[in-house]
Scaffold this motif. Structure first.
Motif, mmCIF file in Angstrom:
data_model
loop_
_atom_site.group_PDB
_atom_site.id
_atom_site.type_symbol
_atom_site.label_atom_id
_atom_site.label_comp_id
_atom_site.label_asym_id
_atom_site.label_seq_id
_atom_site.Cartn_x
_atom_site.Cartn_y
_atom_site.Cartn_z
ATOM 1 N N GLY A 1 0.810 -1.211 0.000
ATOM 2 C CA GLY A 1 0.000 0.000 0.000
ATOM 3 C C GLY A 1 0.843 1.260 0.000
ATOM 4 O O GLY A 1 2.074 1.215 0.095
ATOM 5 N N GLU A 2 0.170 2.391 -0.068
ATOM 6 C CA GLU A 2 0.840 3.696 -0.112
ATOM 7 C C GLU A 2 1.558 4.052 1.189
ATOM 8 O O GLU A 2 2.448 4.897 1.190
ATOM 9 N N ASP A 3 1.169 3.412 2.302
ATOM 10 C CA ASP A 3 1.789 3.707 3.592
ATOM 11 C C ASP A 3 2.731 2.592 4.045
ATOM 12 O O ASP A 3 3.070 2.491 5.214
ATOM 13 N N TRP B 1 10.271 -1.255 -1.791
ATOM 14 C CA TRP B 1 9.043 -0.488 -2.007
ATOM 15 C C TRP B 1 8.879 0.508 -0.868
ATOM 16 O O TRP B 1 8.946 0.139 0.307
ATOM 17 N N ILE B 2 8.707 1.766 -1.235
ATOM 18 C CA ILE B 2 8.395 2.807 -0.255
ATOM 19 C C ILE B 2 7.175 3.554 -0.790
ATOM 20 O O ILE B 2 7.276 4.300 -1.765
ATOM 21 N N VAL C 1 4.515 7.276 2.961
ATOM 22 C CA VAL C 1 5.455 6.998 4.048
ATOM 23 C C VAL C 1 6.164 8.300 4.443
ATOM 24 O O VAL C 1 6.589 9.071 3.579
ATOM 25 N N SER C 2 6.303 8.520 5.742
ATOM 26 C CA SER C 2 6.923 9.754 6.245
ATOM 27 C C SER C 2 8.411 9.814 5.872
ATOM 28 O O SER C 2 9.057 8.770 5.719
ATOM 29 N N PRO C 3 8.958 11.014 5.740
ATOM 30 C CA PRO C 3 10.382 11.152 5.405
ATOM 31 C C PRO C 3 11.313 10.426 6.377
ATOM 32 O O PRO C 3 12.302 9.835 5.957
ATOM 33 N N ARG D 1 3.121 2.187 -8.222
ATOM 34 C CA ARG D 1 2.649 0.844 -8.583
ATOM 35 C C ARG D 1 3.112 0.419 -9.979
ATOM 36 O O ARG D 1 3.407 -0.742 -10.209
ATOM 37 N N SER D 2 3.170 1.353 -10.913
ATOM 38 C CA SER D 2 3.557 1.014 -12.285
ATOM 39 C C SER D 2 4.969 0.422 -12.354
ATOM 40 O O SER D 2 5.272 -0.361 -13.255
ATOM 41 N N GLU D 3 5.818 0.787 -11.403
ATOM 42 C CA GLU D 3 7.187 0.273 -11.380
ATOM 43 C C GLU D 3 7.250 -1.181 -10.935
ATOM 44 O O GLU D 3 8.287 -1.829 -11.068
#
Length: 142
Positions: free
Chosen positions: A54-56, A82-83, A87-89, A118-120
């Motif tokens: 996911g995005e987080d 994957w990041i 995700v926070s810096p 996601r495309s990567e």
């Protein structure tokens, strides 16, 4: 600095399973739980792995891909970090130092990929990256 990996032996066993020609396991996934990196799972369907990113999420994926042509088929391996974009810096920065611990276990790979979109992660894209990293192709591509 101590390893952030909660069970290195478990990750190593999964790594050997992905590398083995006698199993259908093609991926392993390690995720962060708090400050620890844990083996989240393995499997034979890459979509099952992707569903957990996911995005987080911060994750490490070891992926087996069959490449080549009719002259020579062989297994190639990708080490994917994957990041997710949410995700926070501070947590992103931690990934760069923790990756070294993962590479002590996941030692054999043709290409390292850092992804935040996601495309990567599309299998076709990873296959092309691994094929181009493997050198010349002598067959007709079938």
């Amino acid at each position: 600095m101590s390893s952030p990996i909660s069970d290195e032996e478990q990750v190593n066993t999964a790594y050997e399973d992905v590398r083995s020609d006698s199993t259908d396991t093609i991926w392993l996934l390690c995720l962060y739980e708090g400050k620890e990196i844990v083996l989240s799972g393995t499997g034979s369907d890459y979509d099952d792995c992707l569903a957990q990113l996911g995005e987080d999420v911060r994750a490490y994926v070891y992926l087996r891909v069959e490449t080549g042509d009719e002259m020579s088929r062989r297994a190639k391996f990708a080490f994917i970090t994957w990041i997710g974009l949410a995700v926070s810096p501070l947590k992103k920065a931690k990934v760069s130092t923790d990756k070294a611990f993962m590479k002590k276990i996941l030692t054999q790979f043709g290409k390292e990929i850092l992804a935040d979109e996601r495309s990567e992660l599309k299998l076709e894209k990873i296959e092309k990256i691994l094929e181009s990293a493997s050198g010349a192709a002598y067959g007709t591509g079938r």
